[in-house]
Design a protein around this motif. Structure first.
Motif, short mmCIF file in Angstrom:
data_model
loop_
_atom_site.label_atom_id
_atom_site.label_comp_id
_atom_site.label_asym_id
_atom_site.label_seq_id
_atom_site.Cartn_x
_atom_site.Cartn_y
_atom_site.Cartn_z
N VAL A 127 -22.48 28.45 47.03
CA VAL A 127 -21.59 29.12 46.10
C VAL A 127 -21.90 30.52 46.03
CG1 VAL A 127 -20.63 29.37 43.76
CG2 VAL A 127 -20.88 27.26 44.76
N LEU A 128 -23.29 30.62 45.67
CA LEU A 128 -24.00 32.10 45.83
C LEU A 128 -23.64 33.08 47.01
CD1 LEU A 128 -27.19 31.30 43.86
CD2 LEU A 128 -25.13 32.48 42.88
N ALA A 129 -23.49 32.34 48.13
CA ALA A 129 -23.35 33.02 49.23
C ALA A 129 -22.08 33.59 49.30
CB ALA A 129 -23.54 32.27 50.35
N VAL A 130 -21.00 33.00 48.92
CA VAL A 130 -19.57 33.54 48.98
C VAL A 130 -19.54 34.44 47.78
CG1 VAL A 130 -17.33 32.92 48.42
CG2 VAL A 130 -18.69 31.23 49.84
N TYR A 131 -20.22 34.29 46.70
CA TYR A 131 -20.34 35.11 45.61
C TYR A 131 -20.88 36.67 45.97
CZ TYR A 131 -22.36 37.42 41.32
OH TYR A 131 -22.87 38.54 40.46
N GLU A 132 -21.99 36.46 46.81
CA GLU A 132 -22.56 37.69 47.31
C GLU A 132 -21.38 38.35 48.10
OE1 GLU A 132 -25.18 39.03 46.37
OE2 GLU A 132 -26.16 37.49 45.36
N TYR A 133 -20.64 37.78 48.95
CA TYR A 133 -19.90 38.50 49.87
C TYR A 133 -18.70 39.33 49.23
CZ TYR A 133 -16.08 38.59 53.56
OH TYR A 133 -15.00 39.14 54.09
N THR A 134 -18.11 38.07 48.33
CA THR A 134 -16.77 38.53 47.65
C THR A 134 -16.92 39.39 46.47
OG1 THR A 134 -16.58 36.50 46.43
CG2 THR A 134 -15.50 36.33 48.74
N GLN A 135 -18.09 39.18 45.69
CA GLN A 135 -18.06 39.96 44.55
C GLN A 135 -19.03 41.27 44.59
OE1 GLN A 135 -16.65 40.17 41.51
NE2 GLN A 135 -18.49 41.38 40.38
N ARG A 136 -20.01 40.93 45.05
CA ARG A 136 -21.12 41.99 45.33
C ARG A 136 -20.92 42.81 46.59
NH1 ARG A 136 -23.16 42.88 40.39
NH2 ARG A 136 -24.67 44.09 41.56
N GLY A 137 -20.32 42.14 47.46
CA GLY A 137 -19.94 43.03 48.87
C GLY A 137 -21.29 43.11 49.52
N ASN A 138 -22.26 42.11 49.50
CA ASN A 138 -23.70 42.18 50.08
C ASN A 138 -23.76 41.05 51.37
OD1 ASN A 138 -26.44 42.15 50.76
ND2 ASN A 138 -26.71 42.95 48.69
#
Length: 728
Positions: free
Chosen positions: A322-333
């Motif tokens: 879940v955090l992997a997708v969060y980093e991509y779609t929310q943080r752009g990282n």
């Protein structure tokens, strides 16, 4: 209609004559900024990271009919300029933020290279992502320490800080007061797009987020005090995603303060989840008896499982996904996305989840989903960044059976197969660039293209076969299974664009110049010299970027498999386009262009078909926020395949402009009116792009990094359709 019109244009005389228009016009150099940045930006522009003109009200707020306010910064000192990324120099503002959109060009701007340059940025790896991890907050924190400010006032563009009037304002952020409520919200907002957990164990409940999550004393970016702290790393990670979905009673869900508050809560939950994962993975004996720590089994976790049919030891893996997708779609990282996915893979392999048998206990489905979603995410990292795989995708040691949807027995296999097709298409793109650049024998590339196209077509045909209603089983995940099939089709369509993209536009000199620095083989011929000079003046299209999608492909007629070496190209570029590595592709340019067009249309349709969150609400207190959100809908979450939106937009715009130029320069078309596509042809392209814009607009409400994608696509859309005289 759009396909029939396109086929008529690309098959006229058997070839595209876009080359004359592409290279015959001089390149116009545009300035990055006509005006320097303003000294103070308004709160709304700061939150959305768009350029403010410093007026009261500013032009952005005026056009969007929203309140425009300027609040002083408490940090002081002028801002240090941030160096722009090497690959995106033209998309960086002086204040260090990524430029939000492609600037529409003026009606009298006729340079085709510049027009395709507007489309170019849509296809780069990570295109449109807006990074929050290196925002202007960080730079403004240290600006006053190094630059003197004699008068104590700030003359540079400062980070806004809400005034003291916001001290007592309640915090309306989507948070929950128990693990059961978080789990229920997971099925409402996450599960249909990212099913890491088994089906619901209890019936759906009314969605009851907390009315007041706390309050801020200084600014909305201050670390919040949580009323309830979730106990599991998985419930913490899910809470990070849920916090980004507007609260049902938020009176201003799109206001800058609401956006910053949701961002702050989400990041707090994400950091707590990371700490909780570290705690779960800690070898507790290492602090007391280090010699015994590595010889012991994995430490037992003394905590009730978040889901009754998902073992507690899986929660760290699922939280990392879940955090992997969060980093991509929310943080752009993208870097952190890779780190989270790789860490989940390491834990999963340590638990031997990749080689499970046909167990049928109550937790077997959870283990299978944990492994295959880990596999899915590891491949996704390679896809979105267009980088080599960190694992062998078809490793024979990966023997764990696929999970199952009771409503669709074939849903999970189709999803995994579509991911394998897409990642193989991504590796094909990488190999193609190497072979073309090195001028190596292209026979492998040509055969690989044929194999991938056939593979994608077969998986797509399988995905189009509806589930057998006679197989039985409950309908617990019926909506999830439908959404997963749509995601698989999106991925296959995106794979098809990657497979055919180079061939589809290989008759455009500026495209070839950018992709392979192509020079003419016969340097002594006058045609070669002429073509080389024209290519040197032309701009180009960048390499294929990330994408995840699926497309419907029919086997082409035998004539379209034949190379187009006999096509009557303009003599000025005949030598150029008849290089052996171009003409030996197994498909003609018209066929590949049609494949890209069909794939992009399918992408726009499938994104529109994805389910919308519909949580149960209290009839006495319906969600007021829906009236204030785009399309009056809650945002979808977990768009790990959002780069397909960019890829689909890119293919649509490339084919559209290619067809318009073909119409303009092909001889024998009669009146000037015939040089433009029909109104229906225009309208179908417009509607497809509008579907894509609507999808990314919905996602951007809860995924800030995707807001840059929305603005990039909108900018290209406006350039194409709001300026009808580009090709006068």
């Amino acid at each position: 209609m759009v396909l029939e019109h396109f086929e008529h244009q690309v098959n006229h005389n058997g070839v595209s004559a876009v080359t004359q228009s592409m290279a015959s016009r001089p390149t116009v150099v545009r300035k990055k900024f006509a005006k320097p940045p303003v000294k103070v930006a308004c709160l709304a522009c700061r939150a959305s990271r768009t350029r403010c003109d410093g007026q009261d009200p500013c032009i952005n707020c005026l056009s969007k009919k929203r309140k425009c306010s300027y609040l002083p910064s408490k940090r002081g000192g002028p801002r240090q300029k941030k160096k722009p990324p090497a690959l995106a120099e033209d998309n960086v503002r002086p204040d260090g933020a990524i430029h939000p959109a492609i600037s529409p060009i003026s009606p009298d701007f006729e340079d085709p290279a510049a027009i395709f340059g507007q489309i170019d940025v849509l296809s780069a790896p990570g295109a449109g992502l807006r990074s929050l991890d290196f925002s202007s907050d960080v730079h403004s924190m240290f600006a006053g320490l190094f630059v003197p400010n004699d008068d104590g006032s700030s003359h540079a563009q400062m980070e806004p800080t809400p005034s003291s009037s916001s001290v007592s304002s309640p915090t309306v952020v989507r948070t929950y007061g128990s693990e059961h409520q978080i789990l229920n919200a997971y099925y409402d907002f996450v599960h249909n797009y990212f099913p890491v957990l088994p089906p619901r164990a209890i019936p759906p409940m009314i969605d009851y987020p907390l009315e007041g999550a706390g309050s801020f004393t200084e600014s909305p970016s201050e670390e919040p005090v949580l009323i309830y702290r979730p106990r599991s790393p998985l419930s913490l990670a899910i809470s990070a995603v849920l916090a980004l979905v507007p609260h049902p009673n938020d009176p201003e869900p799109l206001s800058p303060i609401s956006i910053i508050r949701r961002r702050t809560y989400a990041h707090t939950f994400a950091q707590l989840a990371t700490s909780s994962i570290e705690s779960d993975c800690e070898l507790h004996a290492s602090s007391t008896k280090a010699s015994e720590a590595l010889s012991n089994d994995r430490p037992l976790i003394d905590r009730e499982p978040f889901h009754p049919r998902a073992p507690v030891e899986l929660e760290s893996i699922l939280a990392l996904l879940v955090l992997a997708v969060y980093e991509y779609t929310q943080r752009g990282n993208l870097l952190k996305m890779r780190l989270r996915a790789d860490q989940a893979l390491a834990i999963a392999l340590d638990m031997s989840l990749q080689s499970l048998g046909e167990e049928s206990d109550g937790c077997a489905e959870a283990r299978r989903r944990a492994w295959w979603m880990t596999y899915y995410c590891v491949l996704q990292v390679s896809i979105v960044s267009t980088t080599p795989l960190s694992i062998i995708a078809n490793n024979p040691q990966f023997t764990t059976p696929y999970p199952r949807f009771s409503a669709d027995q074939d849903g999970w296999p189709i999803l995994i197969l579509s991911q394998q097709v897409l990642v193989s298409a991504t590796q094909y793109v990488i190999d193609l660039k190497k072979y073309v650049t090195a001028r190596e024998d292209m026979s492998y590339i040509h055969e690989r293209m044929r194999q991938l196209d056939s593979w994608a077509s077969n998986v797509l045909a399988r995905s189009n076969v509806p589930p057998d209603p006679m197989l039985g089983g409950d309908m617990a995940e019926h909506t999830t299974a439908q959404g997963i099939r749509s995601i698989a089709r999106i991925k296959l369509s995106s794979a098809q664009i990657k497979i055919h993209r180079f061939r589809a536009f290989s008759d455009i000199p500026i495209f070839l110049k950018k992709h392979c620095d192509l020079t003419v083989a016969n340097s002594t011929s006058s045609a070669s010299k002429s073509a080389s000079k024209l290519l040197d003046r032309a701009g180009g299209i960048s390499n294929i970027g990330c994408c995840d999608s699926l497309n419907q492909f029919q086997q082409p007629p035998p004539s379209e498999y034949a190379p187009s070496s006999t096509s009557p190209m303009s003599s000025k570029f005949q030598t150029l386009t008849q290089s052996s590595f171009i003409n030996e592709f197994p498909y003609s340019c018209p066929y590949s262009a049609r494949a890209c067009l069909k794939a992009s249309l399918k992408i726009s349709q499938m994104f529109q078909s994805l389910p919308i969150p519909q949580p149960l609400s209290d009839p006495a207190n319906p969600p007021q926020v829906l009236q204030l959100l785009p399309q009056n809908q809650y945002p979808r979450t977990m768009p790990s395949f959002a780069c397909c939106l960019m890829q689909g937009s890119y293919a649509l715009l490339m084919v559209y402009h290619k067809t318009r130029v073909d119409n303009l320069v092909l001889p024998g078309l009669g009146s000037a009116q015939a040089s433009h596509p029909s109104n229906q042809f225009n309208e179908e392209f417009r509607q497809a792009l509008e579907r894509i814009i609507a999808a990314v607009t919905n996602y951007a409400v809860s995924s800030e990094a995707l807001d840059g994608m929305k603005e990039e696509i909108e900018g290209a859309y406006q350039t194409t359709f709001d300026q009808p005289m580009f090709f006068r």
